[in-house]
Motif scaffolding. Structure first.
Motif, short mmCIF file in Angstrom:
data_model
loop_
_atom_site.label_atom_id
_atom_site.label_comp_id
_atom_site.label_asym_id
_atom_site.label_seq_id
_atom_site.Cartn_x
_atom_site.Cartn_y
_atom_site.Cartn_z
N ALA A 55 56.50 -53.76 81.33
CA ALA A 55 56.84 -52.67 82.25
C ALA A 55 55.93 -51.47 81.96
CB ALA A 55 58.32 -52.32 82.15
N ASP A 56 56.52 -50.31 81.66
CA ASP A 56 55.71 -49.12 81.40
C ASP A 56 55.70 -48.73 79.93
OD1 ASP A 56 58.33 -48.34 81.15
OD2 ASP A 56 58.16 -46.55 82.42
N ARG A 57 55.98 -49.71 79.06
CA ARG A 57 56.01 -49.45 77.62
C ARG A 57 54.98 -50.32 76.91
NH1 ARG A 57 58.49 -45.12 75.87
NH2 ARG A 57 59.55 -46.12 74.12
N GLN A 58 54.47 -49.83 75.79
CA GLN A 58 53.42 -50.56 75.08
C GLN A 58 53.58 -50.41 73.57
OE1 GLN A 58 49.17 -49.10 75.13
NE2 GLN A 58 48.88 -51.01 76.28
N TRP A 59 53.37 -51.52 72.88
CA TRP A 59 53.29 -51.53 71.42
C TRP A 59 51.87 -51.87 71.03
CZ3 TRP A 59 51.54 -55.66 68.61
CH2 TRP A 59 51.58 -55.50 67.21
N ARG A 60 51.35 -51.18 70.02
CA ARG A 60 50.01 -51.47 69.51
C ARG A 60 50.05 -51.56 68.00
NH1 ARG A 60 45.84 -47.20 71.57
NH2 ARG A 60 44.36 -48.87 71.06
N ALA A 61 49.24 -52.49 67.46
CA ALA A 61 49.14 -52.62 66.00
C ALA A 61 48.72 -51.28 65.41
CB ALA A 61 48.13 -53.70 65.65
N GLY A 62 49.34 -50.90 64.33
CA GLY A 62 49.04 -49.63 63.70
C GLY A 62 49.97 -48.52 64.12
N LEU B 18 54.63 -52.77 62.20
CA LEU B 18 53.47 -51.96 61.83
C LEU B 18 52.50 -52.82 61.04
CD1 LEU B 18 52.15 -49.13 61.65
CD2 LEU B 18 53.41 -48.81 59.51
N THR B 19 51.26 -52.90 61.47
CA THR B 19 50.25 -53.66 60.74
C THR B 19 48.90 -52.97 60.85
OG1 THR B 19 49.05 -55.76 60.61
CG2 THR B 19 49.88 -55.14 62.78
N PHE B 20 48.19 -52.88 59.74
CA PHE B 20 46.86 -52.27 59.72
C PHE B 20 45.78 -53.34 59.64
CE2 PHE B 20 49.65 -49.10 57.54
CZ PHE B 20 49.64 -48.16 58.55
N ASP B 21 46.04 -54.41 58.89
CA ASP B 21 45.08 -55.51 58.77
C ASP B 21 45.31 -56.48 59.92
OD1 ASP B 21 44.08 -54.46 56.39
OD2 ASP B 21 45.66 -55.46 55.23
N ARG B 22 44.35 -56.57 60.80
CA ARG B 22 44.51 -57.40 61.98
C ARG B 22 44.09 -58.84 61.70
NH1 ARG B 22 42.83 -53.63 67.16
NH2 ARG B 22 44.11 -51.82 66.58
N PRO B 23 45.05 -59.76 61.66
CA PRO B 23 44.69 -61.16 61.43
C PRO B 23 43.98 -61.73 62.66
CG PRO B 23 47.02 -60.96 61.94
CD PRO B 23 46.49 -59.56 61.80
N PRO B 24 43.24 -62.81 62.48
CA PRO B 24 42.54 -63.40 63.63
C PRO B 24 43.51 -63.95 64.66
CG PRO B 24 42.42 -64.85 61.72
CD PRO B 24 42.99 -63.56 61.24
N ALA B 25 43.06 -64.00 65.91
CA ALA B 25 43.91 -64.52 66.98
C ALA B 25 44.23 -65.98 66.72
CB ALA B 25 43.19 -64.37 68.32
N ALA B 26 45.49 -66.34 66.88
CA ALA B 26 45.94 -67.72 66.68
C ALA B 26 46.95 -68.07 67.78
CB ALA B 26 46.55 -67.90 65.30
N PRO B 27 46.47 -68.26 69.01
CA PRO B 27 47.37 -68.55 70.14
C PRO B 27 48.26 -69.76 69.91
CG PRO B 27 45.15 -68.07 70.92
CD PRO B 27 45.06 -68.20 69.43
N GLU B 28 47.77 -70.73 69.14
CA GLU B 28 48.55 -71.94 68.89
C GLU B 28 49.85 -71.66 68.16
OE1 GLU B 28 45.79 -71.33 65.40
OE2 GLU B 28 45.64 -71.23 67.59
#
Length: 273
Positions: free
Chosen positions: A245-252, A181-191
């Motif tokens: 598959a048919d499941r999803q997780w989302r921040a928050g 669970l996260t509310f503050d979305r950090p910047p994308a860091a693919p590395e």
């Protein structure tokens, strides 16, 4: 008649405003009283992990994949690190002990800088583990003690159940078992995901399009392993959405829900940032 209509409209607008305001107030309070943690389902409930614990666990299990070891190796390593450091990368310990496994430079485990690298320390643990014959069939506590030679030889036993649940999630044998669970979305860091994704070898093929990651895997368990590793790294890599598959997780959100746009059983799609 016209006056009544005006009054009705004003009342409706006020109620609407109160509703929206109430919703934002609820969200404000909810986000401040709800801890941003990861949860892992066990056979009889769940356990919680902080952001650093989740990421360290991901690295420990990732190192087992990197070395081509079975899930049991990850169970042993997680139980050991839980006891030695609480899955924290400690820069202190008894005498010169350091890191996730409290390895000692004076005992030949590596330099302090090496030991404080979670990838190094996890691989170093596995390097010693596999030196023992039948290590994968020996009691988890007993084989951990053989590697660590601790002054508390029965201490690893109490962590085995949790270690099995966490290893199962990160090796894909337990589906939808780990969520953060996260509310503050950090910047994308693919590395931050480079070595983790590489640890799957030919079993997973990642492809990037900006900050969207698609991963094709060899089977459904591998897809779930990739997906739950990504979730465990949300705080460091800025992962905000993962679909498998048919499941999803989302921040928050606290867990996995039905996917709005499903993918194949052996595929993973993730969004960063």
């Amino acid at each position: 008649m016209r006056r009544s209509l005006v009054v009705a409209i004003v009342v409706a607008v006020l109620l609407c405003g109160l509703g929206v305001g109430g919703w934002f107030a609820y969200q404000y309070v909810y986000q401040r009283v709800t801890p941003e943690v990861c949860t892992v389902q066990t056979d009889d409930g769940y356990i919680t992990l902080t952001a650093p614990q989740a990421r360290n666990a991901s690295t420990i299990v990732g190192a087992s994949l990197e070395r081509g070891l079975p899930e049991q190796a990850a169970v042993i390593a997680l139980a050991t690190a839980w006891q030695e450091s609480g899955l924290r990368n400690l820069d202190y310990g008894d005498r010169d002990s350091l890191g996730l496994f409290q390895q000692r430079p004076s005992y030949g485990w590596g330099t302090p800088e090496e030991i404080l690298d979670p990838w190094y320390s996890a691989n170093r643990f596995y390097e010693e583990l596999v030196k023992f014959d039948n290590w994968d069939t020996i009691d988890v506590n007993d084989i951990a003690q053989k590697v660590q030679r601790s002054g508390h030889p029965e201490a690893y036993r109490k962590h085995e159940t949790n270690a099995r649940a966490l290893a199962g999630a990160l090796r894909g044998s337990r589906e939808a078992a780990l969520a953060c669970l996260t509310f503050d979305r950090p910047p994308a860091a693919p590395e931050e995901l480079t070595r983790l994704l590489a640890s799957f070898g030919d079993a997973a093929t990642p492809a990037w399009e900006g900050t969207t990651l698609s991963v094709s895997t060899v089977d459904a368990p591998t897809a779930w392993a990739v997906a739950q590793h990504l979730v465990a790294n949300t705080y460091g890599a800025g992962v905000t959405e993962v679909t498998v598959a048919d499941r999803q997780w989302r921040a928050g959100s606290k867990g996995w829900a039905e996917a709005r746009e499903p993918v194949g059983d052996a595929e993973v799609r993730a969004t960063l940032g």
